[in-house]
Design a protein around this motif. Structure first.
Motif, mmCIF file in Angstrom:
data_model
loop_
_atom_site.group_PDB
_atom_site.id
_atom_site.type_symbol
_atom_site.label_atom_id
_atom_site.label_comp_id
_atom_site.label_asym_id
_atom_site.label_seq_id
_atom_site.Cartn_x
_atom_site.Cartn_y
_atom_site.Cartn_z
ATOM 1 N N ILE A 89 0.862 -1.258 -0.090
ATOM 2 C CA ILE A 89 -0.116 0.023 -0.101
ATOM 3 C C ILE A 89 0.976 1.275 0.118
ATOM 4 C CG2 ILE A 89 -1.846 1.226 1.219
ATOM 5 C CD1 ILE A 89 -2.527 -1.548 2.686
ATOM 6 N N SER A 90 0.754 2.118 -0.948
ATOM 7 C CA SER A 90 1.811 3.162 -1.114
ATOM 8 C C SER A 90 1.365 4.434 -1.648
ATOM 9 C CB SER A 90 2.913 2.698 -2.020
ATOM 10 O OG SER A 90 4.041 3.738 -2.370
ATOM 11 N N VAL A 91 1.716 5.654 -1.141
ATOM 12 C CA VAL A 91 1.493 6.940 -1.798
ATOM 13 C C VAL A 91 2.335 6.996 -3.010
ATOM 14 C CG1 VAL A 91 1.141 7.966 0.313
ATOM 15 C CG2 VAL A 91 3.373 8.000 -0.573
ATOM 16 N N GLU A 92 1.766 8.044 -3.947
ATOM 17 C CA GLU A 92 2.573 8.008 -5.067
ATOM 18 C C GLU A 92 3.892 8.398 -5.321
ATOM 19 O OE1 GLU A 92 -0.515 11.069 -6.573
ATOM 20 O OE2 GLU A 92 1.029 12.793 -6.127
ATOM 21 N N THR A 93 4.684 7.336 -5.133
ATOM 22 C CA THR A 93 6.091 7.400 -5.165
ATOM 23 C C THR A 93 6.626 6.183 -6.125
ATOM 24 O OG1 THR A 93 6.659 6.031 -3.161
ATOM 25 C CG2 THR A 93 6.286 8.135 -2.663
ATOM 26 N N SER A 94 7.857 6.416 -6.286
ATOM 27 C CA SER A 94 8.496 5.243 -7.101
ATOM 28 C C SER A 94 8.378 3.776 -6.507
ATOM 29 C CB SER A 94 9.989 5.438 -7.315
ATOM 30 O OG SER A 94 10.470 5.442 -6.138
ATOM 31 N N ILE A 95 7.903 3.794 -5.275
ATOM 32 C CA ILE A 95 7.845 2.568 -4.741
ATOM 33 C C ILE A 95 6.707 1.664 -5.316
ATOM 34 C CG2 ILE A 95 6.762 1.183 -2.568
ATOM 35 C CD1 ILE A 95 8.644 3.054 -0.840
ATOM 36 N N GLY A 96 5.239 2.452 -5.961
ATOM 37 C CA GLY A 96 4.342 1.951 -6.295
ATOM 38 C C GLY A 96 4.703 1.325 -7.825
ATOM 39 N N ARG A 111 -3.651 11.202 -5.985
ATOM 40 C CA ARG A 111 -4.461 12.550 -6.129
ATOM 41 C C ARG A 111 -5.216 12.095 -7.640
ATOM 42 N NH1 ARG A 111 -0.475 17.312 -6.441
ATOM 43 N NH2 ARG A 111 0.756 15.978 -7.474
ATOM 44 N N SER A 112 -6.335 12.773 -7.506
ATOM 45 C CA SER A 112 -7.283 12.813 -8.848
ATOM 46 C C SER A 112 -6.797 13.487 -9.892
ATOM 47 C CB SER A 112 -8.782 13.156 -8.434
ATOM 48 O OG SER A 112 -9.110 12.346 -7.350
ATOM 49 N N LYS A 113 -5.922 14.683 -9.383
ATOM 50 C CA LYS A 113 -5.564 15.516 -10.424
ATOM 51 C C LYS A 113 -4.463 14.850 -11.101
ATOM 52 C CE LYS A 113 -3.292 20.156 -10.507
ATOM 53 N NZ LYS A 113 -2.734 20.996 -9.744
ATOM 54 N N ASN A 114 -3.686 13.861 -10.652
ATOM 55 C CA ASN A 114 -2.544 13.273 -11.506
ATOM 56 C C ASN A 114 -2.615 11.653 -11.788
ATOM 57 O OD1 ASN A 114 -1.081 15.371 -9.379
ATOM 58 N ND2 ASN A 114 -0.457 15.466 -11.572
ATOM 59 N N PRO A 115 -3.768 11.317 -12.707
ATOM 60 C CA PRO A 115 -4.102 10.072 -12.832
ATOM 61 C C PRO A 115 -2.961 9.400 -13.666
ATOM 62 C CG PRO A 115 -5.439 11.274 -14.136
ATOM 63 C CD PRO A 115 -4.763 12.150 -13.313
ATOM 64 N N GLU A 116 -1.939 10.153 -14.292
ATOM 65 C CA GLU A 116 -0.822 9.775 -14.981
ATOM 66 C C GLU A 116 0.215 9.052 -14.046
ATOM 67 O OE1 GLU A 116 0.192 13.990 -14.078
ATOM 68 O OE2 GLU A 116 -1.617 13.068 -14.651
ATOM 69 N N TRP A 117 0.002 9.181 -12.620
ATOM 70 C CA TRP A 117 1.035 8.550 -11.940
ATOM 71 C C TRP A 117 0.716 7.143 -11.518
ATOM 72 C CZ3 TRP A 117 5.836 10.154 -12.086
ATOM 73 C CH2 TRP A 117 5.960 11.446 -12.566
ATOM 74 N N ILE A 118 -0.612 6.738 -12.045
ATOM 75 C CA ILE A 118 -0.917 5.352 -11.949
ATOM 76 C C ILE A 118 -0.004 4.402 -12.296
ATOM 77 C CG2 ILE A 118 -2.793 3.589 -12.542
ATOM 78 C CD1 ILE A 118 -4.907 5.658 -12.448
ATOM 79 N N PRO A 119 0.562 3.404 -11.723
ATOM 80 C CA PRO A 119 1.529 2.568 -11.934
ATOM 81 C C PRO A 119 1.022 2.001 -13.402
ATOM 82 C CG PRO A 119 1.641 2.443 -9.570
ATOM 83 C CD PRO A 119 0.336 3.152 -10.201
#
Length: 160
Positions: A89-96, A111-119
């Motif tokens: 379970i991880s916040v939006e970092t490289s760990i995901g 964040r909803s604003k940055n869906p491009e960060w979805i792994p």
């Protein structure tokens, strides 16, 4: 690969990022662990919380199955630890992104604003997103994460 589990699954929780607004509060970590422990599937789980030593105050008292992890010696400690876990379970970092590349089950908090960060390889249904576009990861309620965790399937102590 070391097996750090006593009997149940091993859950890695990363709630720390460089930006405080992308972090998840230590009280939410405690609450999530308590919610998970109330579920028969996670009663014997070992929780590994990624945090610098200065943040050790958030660990639940008298809980020997909650471990603090700081991979400060070399880069390879983190992927080795993630590989030994059943759920991340991880916040939006490289760990995901690293967890996905290892083929691990992950619940990213984004964040909803940055869906491009979805792994890569995951969809919006696989992540817990902040409710409003203006909200940060810190605004995601524990109950919303718990709902995603409850949907996971365990088989023989492992997550499917």
């Amino acid at each position: 690969k070391a097996d750090i589990r006593a009997t149940g699954p091993t859950i890695f929780i990363n709630t720390f990022a460089k930006d405080e607004k992308r972090c998840w509060d230590h009280r939410k970590i405690k609450k999530l662990i308590l919610l998970m422990r109330s579920d028969e599937r996670y009663k014997d789980a070992t929780f590994v919380v990624n945090a610098p030593p200065a943040e050790a105050h958030f660990l639940p008292e008298q809980d020997s199955d909650v471990l603090l992890f700081e991979g400060g010696d070399n880069f390879f400690q983190l992927p080795s630890m993630l590989d030994a876990c059943d759920l991340i379970i991880s916040v939006e970092t490289s760990i995901g992104h690293l967890a996905v590349s290892l083929g691990k089950k992950i619940i990213p908090l984004i964040r909803s604003k940055n869906p491009e960060w979805i792994p890569l390889g995951l969809t919006k249904d696989d992540v817990v997103m902040a409710n409003d576009r203006r909200d940060w990861v810190e605004d995601i309620p524990t109950e919303k994460v718990w709902e995603h965790v409850k949907e996971l399937q365990l088989s023989s102590g492992k997550l499917n």
